[in-house]
Design a protein around this motif. Structure first.
Motif, PDB file in Angstrom:
ATOM      1  N   ARG A  68       7.297  -3.127   6.099  1.00 53.90           N
ATOM      2  CA  ARG A  68       7.898  -1.822   6.687  1.00 53.90           C
ATOM      3  C   ARG A  68       7.504  -0.532   5.817  1.00 53.90           C
ATOM      4  N   ARG A  69       7.397  -0.554   4.867  1.00 54.06           N
ATOM      5  CA  ARG A  69       6.960   0.479   3.910  1.00 54.06           C
ATOM      6  C   ARG A  69       5.425   0.656   4.010  1.00 54.06           C
ATOM      7  N   TYR A  70       4.539  -0.325   4.248  1.00 55.24           N
ATOM      8  CA  TYR A  70       3.291  -0.413   4.180  1.00 55.24           C
ATOM      9  C   TYR A  70       2.889   0.298   5.824  1.00 55.24           C
ATOM     10  N   LEU A  71       3.730  -0.078   6.894  1.00 53.55           N
ATOM     11  CA  LEU A  71       3.406   0.403   8.090  1.00 53.55           C
ATOM     12  C   LEU A  71       3.649   1.883   8.257  1.00 53.55           C
ATOM     13  N   ALA A  72       5.007   2.258   7.818  1.00 50.15           N
ATOM     14  CA  ALA A  72       5.146   3.572   7.850  1.00 50.15           C
ATOM     15  C   ALA A  72       4.258   4.450   7.125  1.00 50.15           C
ATOM     16  N   GLN A  73       3.724   3.975   5.848  1.00 53.43           N
ATOM     17  CA  GLN A  73       2.745   4.880   5.551  1.00 53.43           C
ATOM     18  C   GLN A  73       1.365   4.921   6.043  1.00 53.43           C
ATOM     19  N   ASN A  79      -2.425   5.806   1.971  1.00 53.69           N
ATOM     20  CA  ASN A  79      -2.904   4.430   1.461  1.00 53.69           C
ATOM     21  C   ASN A  79      -1.399   3.802   0.922  1.00 53.69           C
ATOM     22  N   PRO A  80      -1.127   2.707   1.589  1.00 57.41           N
ATOM     23  CA  PRO A  80       0.010   2.078   1.310  1.00 57.41           C
ATOM     24  C   PRO A  80       0.201   1.493  -0.124  1.00 57.41           C
ATOM     25  N   TRP A  81       1.344   1.703  -0.561  1.00 51.55           N
ATOM     26  CA  TRP A  81       1.662   0.719  -1.947  1.00 51.55           C
ATOM     27  C   TRP A  81       0.625   1.289  -2.958  1.00 51.55           C
ATOM     28  N   ASN A  82       0.134   2.652  -2.997  1.00 51.03           N
ATOM     29  CA  ASN A  82      -0.829   2.960  -3.909  1.00 51.03           C
ATOM     30  C   ASN A  82      -0.351   3.674  -5.129  1.00 51.03           C
ATOM     31  N   THR A  83      -0.817   3.010  -6.395  1.00 49.54           N
ATOM     32  CA  THR A  83      -0.298   3.345  -7.640  1.00 49.54           C
ATOM     33  C   THR A  83      -0.681   4.823  -8.175  1.00 49.54           C
ATOM     34  N   PRO A  86       1.407   8.499  -4.977  1.00 55.67           N
ATOM     35  CA  PRO A  86       2.660   8.048  -4.577  1.00 55.67           C
ATOM     36  C   PRO A  86       2.843   8.554  -3.227  1.00 55.67           C
ATOM     37  N   THR A  87       3.783   7.647  -2.513  1.00 54.34           N
ATOM     38  CA  THR A  87       4.121   8.315  -1.084  1.00 54.34           C
ATOM     39  C   THR A  87       4.967   9.278  -1.164  1.00 54.34           C
ATOM     40  N   LYS A  88       4.935  10.169  -0.165  1.00 55.59           N
ATOM     41  CA  LYS A  88       5.753  11.323   0.314  1.00 55.59           C
ATOM     42  C   LYS A  88       6.726  10.890   1.177  1.00 55.59           C
ATOM     43  N   LEU A  89       6.812   9.669   1.597  1.00 57.77           N
ATOM     44  CA  LEU A  89       7.882   9.409   2.476  1.00 57.77           C
ATOM     45  C   LEU A  89       9.161   9.168   1.788  1.00 57.77           C
ATOM     46  N   THR A  90      10.361   9.675   2.569  1.00 56.82           N
ATOM     47  CA  THR A  90      11.664   9.257   2.021  1.00 56.82           C
ATOM     48  C   THR A  90      12.084   8.043   2.538  1.00 56.82           C
ATOM     49  N   PRO A  91      13.106   7.192   1.890  1.00 58.57           N
ATOM     50  CA  PRO A  91      13.674   5.846   2.107  1.00 58.57           C
ATOM     51  C   PRO A  91      14.023   5.918   3.624  1.00 58.57           C
ATOM     52  N   GLU A  92      14.569   6.897   4.235  1.00 58.59           N
ATOM     53  CA  GLU A  92      14.941   7.045   5.280  1.00 58.59           C
ATOM     54  C   GLU A  92      13.604   6.970   6.112  1.00 58.59           C
ATOM     55  N   GLN A  93      12.766   7.671   6.251  1.00 62.52           N
ATOM     56  CA  GLN A  93      11.603   7.661   7.055  1.00 62.52           C
ATOM     57  C   GLN A  93      10.935   6.231   7.074  1.00 62.52           C
ATOM     58  N   ILE A  94      10.894   5.840   5.606  1.00 56.85           N
ATOM     59  CA  ILE A  94      10.516   4.369   5.780  1.00 56.85           C
ATOM     60  C   ILE A  94      11.341   3.357   6.674  1.00 56.85           C
ATOM     61  N   GLU A  95      12.458   3.451   6.659  1.00 50.82           N
ATOM     62  CA  GLU A  95      13.480   2.801   7.367  1.00 50.82           C
ATOM     63  C   GLU A  95      13.145   3.072   8.658  1.00 50.82           C
ATOM     64  N   ASN A  96      13.064   3.913   9.283  1.00 48.11           N
ATOM     65  CA  ASN A  96      12.990   4.568  10.668  1.00 48.11           C
ATOM     66  C   ASN A  96      11.620   4.189  10.970  1.00 48.11           C
TER      67      ASN A  96
END
Length: 221
Positions: A68-73, A79-83, A86-96
């Protein structure tokens, strides 16, 4: 099929026909793949062939938050799950974000589903003291995983190296009765591809290899 053709035409197959993949075929694939190299020839792999529909469902559920986070990013242009970034998305944005259930259902409904575990007790992780994400451990497990896909291609089959179960150790270990040192390294759907791709897009050698320095002359260029 000769080795060069296998290597140049093994693609990420995600859609499969309803043709079954029997145990004899899987045995042939693994019988070839097991000759992959590993550190100290410790062969730290364990393969679980997942036939139980309920276990397939639970594997998909275990990987759902990760994907889910991969697709949201992806949708956000990251670039998903990049170390490093870091992602700028909030948990709410990822969940939605996009629902991963359709893709995951396709993965675990493949004619054959393999989960590959790595035994961390015997893997030499030379970069474990570095202040970054470790990559060296993979050298002892992913040659085996790739050998499986090459051998599957040689059988006229296809598959995809997915690692979405990698952030759900506890759930996947419990599902298959694995100890804590056995970590899920890959989830492979395998079957007869709906479409056989033969012309893959890859960077030219001159773009990926230089001589003596990062800015050195391109190899062969």
């Amino acid at each position: 099929m000769d080795l060069k053709e296998v290597m140049k035409t093994t693609f990420a197959a995600r859609e499969f026909t309803d043709d079954p993949v029997d145990d004899a075929t899987l045995h042939r694939i693994l019988d070839v793949a097991r000759f992959a190299p590993s550190g100290g020839n410790r062969q730290p792999w364990k393969v679980v062939v997942v036939k139980d529909p309920e276990k397939r469902k639970k594997v998909a559920e275990a990987g759902a938050p990760t994907f889910r986070r991969y697709l949201a990013q992806l949708v956000a242009g990251e670039n998903p799950w990049n170390t490093i970034v870091p992602t700028k998305l909030t948990p709410e944005q990822i969940e939605n974000g996009p629902d991963p259930s359709g893709y995951l259902a396709g993965v675990v409904s493949a004619p054959a589903v393999l989960v590959i575990f790595a035994d961390l007790r015997v893997i030499a992780s030379f970069d474990s003291t570095q202040d970054r994400i470790g990559v060296i451990s993979g050298a002892s497990i992913y040659p085996f995983v790739w050998n499986i896909l090459l051998a599957a291609r040689n059988e006229g089959l296809g598959g995809t190296l997915t690692t979405l179960v990698g952030s759900a150790d506890a759930d996947v270990q419990a599902l298959f009765g694995m100890a804590d040192h056995m970590v899920p390294a890959a989830l492979l759907p395998i079957g007869v591809p709906v479409k056989q791709l033969t012309k893959l897009k890859r960077h030219a050698v001159a773009e990926i290899a230089t001589i003596d320095h990062a800015d050195g002359a391109p190899l062969g260029g």
